[in-house]
Design an enzyme around this catalytic site. Structure first.
Site, PDB file in Angstrom:
ATOM      1  N   LYS A  55       0.817  -1.222   0.000  1.00  0.00           N
ATOM      2  CA  LYS A  55       0.000   0.000   0.000  1.00  0.00           C
ATOM      3  C   LYS A  55       0.847   1.268   0.000  1.00  0.00           C
ATOM      4  O   LYS A  55       0.393   2.322  -0.416  1.00  0.00           O
ATOM      5  CB  LYS A  55      -0.947   0.022   1.196  1.00  0.00           C
ATOM      6  N   SER A  80      -8.664   1.654   8.868  1.00  0.00           N
ATOM      7  CA  SER A  80      -7.953   1.285  10.089  1.00  0.00           C
ATOM      8  C   SER A  80      -6.826   0.331   9.728  1.00  0.00           C
ATOM      9  O   SER A  80      -6.175  -0.230  10.570  1.00  0.00           O
ATOM     10  CB  SER A  80      -8.912   0.633  11.091  1.00  0.00           C
ATOM     11  N   GLU A 206      -9.699 -13.836  -3.813  1.00  0.00           N
ATOM     12  CA  GLU A 206     -10.417 -13.166  -2.724  1.00  0.00           C
ATOM     13  C   GLU A 206     -10.923 -14.196  -1.723  1.00  0.00           C
ATOM     14  O   GLU A 206     -10.941 -15.389  -1.996  1.00  0.00           O
ATOM     15  CB  GLU A 206     -11.540 -12.280  -3.270  1.00  0.00           C
ATOM     16  N   GLY A 210     -16.343 -13.463   0.802  1.00  0.00           N
ATOM     17  CA  GLY A 210     -16.704 -12.235   0.101  1.00  0.00           C
ATOM     18  C   GLY A 210     -16.263 -12.276  -1.342  1.00  0.00           C
ATOM     19  O   GLY A 210     -15.260 -11.680  -1.712  1.00  0.00           O
ATOM     20  N   ASP A 212     -17.382 -10.968  -4.068  1.00  0.00           N
ATOM     21  CA  ASP A 212     -18.028  -9.963  -4.920  1.00  0.00           C
ATOM     22  C   ASP A 212     -17.258  -9.738  -6.215  1.00  0.00           C
ATOM     23  O   ASP A 212     -17.855  -9.459  -7.253  1.00  0.00           O
ATOM     24  CB  ASP A 212     -18.176  -8.632  -4.171  1.00  0.00           C
ATOM     25  N   SER A 306       1.181  -9.823  -0.284  1.00  0.00           N
ATOM     26  CA  SER A 306       0.922  -8.381  -0.300  1.00  0.00           C
ATOM     27  C   SER A 306       1.241  -7.653   0.996  1.00  0.00           C
ATOM     28  O   SER A 306       1.402  -6.433   0.978  1.00  0.00           O
ATOM     29  CB  SER A 306      -0.526  -8.125  -0.715  1.00  0.00           C
TER      30      SER A 306
HETATM   31  C1  LIG Z   1      -5.337  -3.555   0.824  1.00  0.00           C
HETATM   32  C2  LIG Z   1      -4.711  -4.893   0.802  1.00  0.00           C
HETATM   33  C3  LIG Z   1      -5.056  -5.856  -0.175  1.00  0.00           C
HETATM   34  C4  LIG Z   1      -6.113  -5.609  -1.221  1.00  0.00           C
HETATM   35  O1  LIG Z   1      -5.739  -4.588  -2.112  1.00  0.00           O
HETATM   36  P1  LIG Z   1      -6.821  -3.892  -3.070  1.00  0.00           P
HETATM   37  O2  LIG Z   1      -6.041  -2.913  -3.850  1.00  0.00           O
HETATM   38  O3  LIG Z   1      -7.853  -3.247  -2.180  1.00  0.00           O
HETATM   39  O4  LIG Z   1      -7.436  -4.971  -3.897  1.00  0.00           O
HETATM   40  C5  LIG Z   1      -4.365  -7.064  -0.165  1.00  0.00           C
HETATM   41  N1  LIG Z   1      -3.417  -7.336   0.757  1.00  0.00           N
HETATM   42  C6  LIG Z   1      -3.079  -6.453   1.711  1.00  0.00           C
HETATM   43  C7  LIG Z   1      -2.026  -6.832   2.691  1.00  0.00           C
HETATM   44  C8  LIG Z   1      -3.708  -5.192   1.768  1.00  0.00           C
HETATM   45  O5  LIG Z   1      -3.361  -4.317   2.724  1.00  0.00           O
END
Ligand SMILES: *Cc1c(COP(=O)(O)O)cnc(C)c1O
Length: 328
Positions: A55, A80, A206, A210, A212, A306
Site C-alpha cells: 500500500k 484502520s 479473494e 466475500g 463480490d 501483499s
Molecule cells: C489492501 C490490501 C489488499 C487488497 O488490495 P486492493 O487494492 O484493495 O485490492 C491485499 N493485501 C493487503 C495486505 C492489503 O493491505
C-alpha cells in the site's frame, strides 16, 4: 478498446517516483513450495515493503502527484488498516499532513502505528457515525484532499509497480496470482503483466466469504455485498471500484476464492518453511496456489505476498487454531 483509468505508462511514471523511496522487495523461491505445486513459484515479498505492505507504493505515488498547494494543505483517508499507515508515512516523507479517520475501537497497534508515522488520528463511533461523511466534512472544513484506498488512478498505478518489479526480476510468467480487495493491486498488476509478460494469465484471489469480485466478473457489472466475515481484513471490501472494475473486466483471466483455513495453512507454511510473517490478506494468492486446483503444473507462477502486518498475539492464536485443526 474502452478508456481505462490508467495505462502502463502511468505505472512506469510511478516506478520513477518510487525509485529510491520504496524498497525493491525480494523475490523468494522455495523448493518445498515448488514440489507441493509441481510448478516454479516466485513470491514477491511485499511483507518487506516499507510499513509492511504494498500500500505504500500507491499512497506515495498519489501524495507525490498532488500539486504543491494541495499537498501542503494535507490529506485525509479513512481506514484502520494498511492504507492509513501508508498515507501517514507518505505524507511524512513528502512534508504533507495526514488526517486518518478510524473507528474508536480500532486495534491499538494500528492507531499507534499510524501515529508513529506522524498521522493525526480522528476517531468516529462506528455505530453512530458515517466515516465517509466525516471524511468529506473534514476535507471541506480543513481543505484536505481525500485519497481513497483503491479506486483512484494514482493508487492503481503505484500498486502496479510491485508486479512490474516481479516480472523484471523473475522473467516472463505463465500465471500471476494477486490478492484482491477493492482491486487497486489487481488492476495495476494486470496492466503490468500485459505490458511485460504478454500472454500471462492474471488471477485475482479473494476470500470465500466475500466473492463480490468473482460475481462482478461473471455478471459484467459491479456487484455489491455485505461486509464479509473473514480473517483477511484487507479484503473485507463490499465492491470493486468504478476505476478498478473496467481494468479487471478487460484484463483479468479469472477470480478464485480461498477459505480462512487455507489462509492460516499458508501463513503457517511461510513461518515454518520460509521464516517469514505474512498477514492473512497477504496470503490469499499463495493459498490459491497451494490449493492445487489452478492447473499450475509445469508453469512459472508469480505470487504476490501483499503484506505482513499482524499482531503477534493474533498470529499465534491463528496458528494454534490450525494446529488444533490438524491434530483433531
Ligand atoms: C489492501 C490490501 C489488499 C487488497 O488490495 P486492493 O487494492 O484493495 O485490492 C491485499 N493485501 C493487503 C495486505 C492489503 O493491505
Amino acid at each position: 478498446m474502452s478508456e481505462l483509468a490508467i495505462s502502463f505508462e502511468d505505472i512506469r511514471a510511478a516506478q520513477r517516483r518510487l525509485d529510491g523511496v520504496a524498497h525493491r522487495t525480494p523475490v523468494l523461491t522455495s523448493r518445498t513450495a515448488d514440489a507441493m505445486c509441481g510448478a516454479q513459484l516466485y513470491f514477491k515479498c511485499e511483507n518487506f515493503q516499507r510499513m509492511g505492505a504494498f500500500k505504500f507504493r500507491g499512497a506515495y505515488n498519489a501524495v507525490a502527484r498532488l500539486e504543491p498547494a494541495r499537498r501542503a494543505a494535507g490529506v485525509v483517508a479513512f481506514s484502520s488498516g494498511n492504507h492509513a499507515q501508508a498515507i501517514a508515512l507518505a505524507c511524512r516523507l513528502l512534508e504533507s499532513h495526514a488526517v486518518i479517520v478510524m473507528p474508536q475501537d480500532a486495534p491499538r497497534s494500528k492507531v499507534a502505528a499510524t501515529r508513529h508515522y506522524g498521522g493525526e488520528v480522528v476517531f468516529y463511533d462506528r455505530y453512530r457515525e458515517d466515516r465517509e461523511a466525516l471524511g468529506r466534512r473534514l476535507a471541506a472544513e480543513r481543505g484536505l484532499t481525500l485519497i481513497p484506498p483503491y479506486d483512484h488512478p494514482d493508487i492503481m498505478a503505484g500498486q502496479g509497480t510491485a508486479a512490474a518489479e516481479l516480472i523484471e526480476a523473475a522473467g516472463p510468467l505463465d500465471t500471476l496470482l494477486v490478492p484482491l480487495g477493492g482491486g487497486g493491486l489487481l488492476s495495476g498488476s494486470a496492466l503490468a503483466a500485459r505490458a511485460l509478460s504478454p500472454g500471462c494469465a492474471v488471477l485475482g484471489v479473494e476470500p470465500e466469504a466475500g466473492d463480490d469480485g468473482r460475481q462482478s466478473l461473471r455478471a459484467g457489472h459491479i456487484v455489491h455485498i455485505a461486509t464479509p466475515s473473514t480473517i483477511a481484513d484487507g479484503a473485507q471490501t463490499q465492491h470493486l471500484g468504478k476505476h478498478t472494475f473496467p481494468v479487471i473486466a478487460e484484463l483479468v483471466t479469472d477470480i478464485v476464492t480461498v477459505s480462512d483455513a487455507q489462509l492460516v495453512a499458508a501463513m503457517a507454511f511461510f513461518a515454518e518453511r520460509m521464516k517469514i510473517v505474512v498477514e492473512p490478506t497477504g496470503a490469499l494468492a499463495a493459498a490459491a496456489a497451494f490449493g492445487g486446483r489452478l492447473g499450475l503444473t509445469g508453469k512459472r507462477v508469480g505470487v504476490i505476498l501483499s503484506g505482513g502486518n499482524i499482531d503477534l498475539t493474533q498470529f499465534a492464536a491463528l496458528l494454534a487454531s490450525s494446529d488444533a485443526a490438524r491434530a483433531g
